[in-house]
Design an enzyme around this catalytic site. Structure first.
Site, PDB file in Angstrom:
ATOM      1  N   MET A  21      23.110  36.024  30.137  1.00 56.71           N
ATOM      2  CA  MET A  21      23.883  35.334  29.106  1.00 56.71           C
ATOM      3  C   MET A  21      23.037  35.217  27.847  1.00 56.71           C
ATOM      4  O   MET A  21      21.962  34.598  27.869  1.00 56.71           O
ATOM      5  CB  MET A  21      24.334  33.955  29.610  1.00 56.71           C
ATOM      6  CG  MET A  21      25.375  34.025  30.716  1.00 56.71           C
ATOM      7  SD  MET A  21      25.753  32.415  31.452  1.00 56.71           S
ATOM      8  CE  MET A  21      24.371  32.232  32.592  1.00 56.71           C
ATOM      9  N   CYS A 104      29.285  44.270  27.489  1.00 59.83           N
ATOM     10  CA  CYS A 104      29.347  43.372  26.333  1.00 59.83           C
ATOM     11  C   CYS A 104      30.334  43.914  25.300  1.00 59.83           C
ATOM     12  O   CYS A 104      30.216  45.070  24.871  1.00 59.83           O
ATOM     13  CB  CYS A 104      27.968  43.223  25.698  1.00 59.83           C
ATOM     14  SG  CYS A 104      27.953  42.111  24.280  1.00 59.83           S
ATOM     15  N   GLY A 247      28.103  33.102  36.228  1.00 53.16           N
ATOM     16  CA  GLY A 247      27.449  32.895  34.949  1.00 53.16           C
ATOM     17  C   GLY A 247      27.558  31.462  34.478  1.00 53.16           C
ATOM     18  O   GLY A 247      26.795  30.590  34.872  1.00 53.16           O
TER      19      GLY A 247
END
Length: 357
Positions: A21, A104, A247
């Site tokens: 992250m 991403c 996450g």
């Protein structure tokens, strides 16, 4: 097509991992998370090949604590030669695995051919995996989405994964959402595209020997266990995947990580208490401060430690209001903890005693 004979060496796709992250999973965060789980695989933030090769600061981009192991270096890039160079450096710096980011969706990385846009160029990703594996002895994995933009055909995902298998990738971590490269922010791309866990499990059907981990929308370690069993959808039973990645759930509620070693690895060791975790962090905080670091650089990752407990909000507020100050030291954390202890005691006094009404 040549089918890779996967050895049983451990990698993050076979286990539980904490997602990479940006701006969050730095070395301080990973050290903190390691106090909660001894066996979860921890990921670095995505580091671009350009930063490593041209940034002239390898300690900044590759530095980590020995305690973090097993730890994965996630790379962002598309040039096979540059990725190979960075993968080799990652191994030299003691990382346990190299992971290529193909998930991403931000505009910034797209413009440099990094992240989810690479799902439209499966040959480039396969060439990169081949190049990285040629220069390293540690596992090389890929983190991707189930598709991009208007891709609605499972066959496109299958072809993408088939290229990785041909390149002898050691495992894949699949976020069970598409990425929209235009029109959605990175935050919206984590929430708006619908989840499709079926496709991740179908990949396991198509490539039974490939280690596959699932990511996306999983709120707790217990919820993740569903995917480590045969998965039924539309009257079809798909095989279990090998690993689970969480996450934001564990970043915002880090004590969830204390369940990982028993739930996923069969550990009989008792989970550390929040107090034990905090006590383990004190020497690290003191060392960081003595090296010239700032308290906030570590404590910003610890704000959720007492989430859900009386005093949890007080803990978060005190650290947020004081840890950033220039003179802030370990006493700020100690004071915040004493406030938590006092609040828990106050709430205990308010509860009715057993046998009374």
């Amino acid at each position: 097509m040549k089918q890779t004979e996967y050895h049983q060496a451990s990698n993050s796709a076979r286990n539980f991992s904490v997602a990479p992250m940006l701006d969050w999973t730095d070395r301080h965060c990973r050290f903190f998370h390691r106090q909660l789980s001894q066996q979860a695989w921890l990921y670095s933030e995505m580091v671009t090949t350009g930063a490593i090769i041209h940034g002239d600061n390898l300690p900044r981009f590759l530095g980590h604590n020995p305690e973090e192991v097993p730890v994965v270096l996630q790379l962002g890039g598309s040039d096979a030669k540059d990725l190979a160079t960075c993968a080799r450096l990652g191994e030299e710096w003691g990382y346990s695995e190299i992971n290529l980011n193909v998930g991403c969706p931000s505009d910034r990385v797209q413009n440099n051919m990094i992240g989810a846009c690479l799902m439209g160029y499966p040959h480039i990703v396969a060439e990169a995996v081949t190049a990285m594996k040629a220069v390293t002895s540690i596992p090389v994995t890929v983190k991707c989405r189930i598709g991009i933009d208007n891709q609605e055909d499972f066959e496109l995902l299958r072809i993408f994964i088939a290229g990785l298998v041909e390149a002898q990738v050691d495992g894949v971590v699949i976020h069970a959402r598409k990425a929209w490269l235009q029109g959605l922010s990175p935050k919206e791309n984590r929430e708006v595209p619908p989840l499709n866990y079926d496709w991740v499990h179908r990949i396991k059907t198509e490539f039974p020997e490939l280690p596959v981990a699932i990511n996306g929308g999983i709120k707790s370690p217990q919820q993740g266990l569903i995917h480590l069993k045969p998965y039924q959808a539309d009257d079809i039973i798909y095989p279990a995947v090998n690993g689970v990645m969480l996450g934001r759930a564990v970043y915002e509620q880090p004590y969830l990580l204390s369940e990982i070693d028993s739930l996923y690895y069969g550990s009989s060791q008792p989970a550390p208490s929040r107090q034990q975790v905090l006590e383990n962090m004190y020497p690290y905080l003191e060392r960081h401060l003595s090296d010239g670091g700032k308290l906030i650089q570590v404590t910003r990752h610890m704000l959720g430690l007492f989430h859900g407990l009386p005093g949890g909000r007080i803990w978060r507020r005190h650290l947020s209001q004081n840890a950033f100050k220039k003179e802030a030291g370990i006493e700020v954390v100690e004071a915040a903890y004493q406030m938590v202890v006092a609040e828990i005691a106050r709430m205990d006094e308010k509860l009715p005693k057993e046998g009374t009404s």
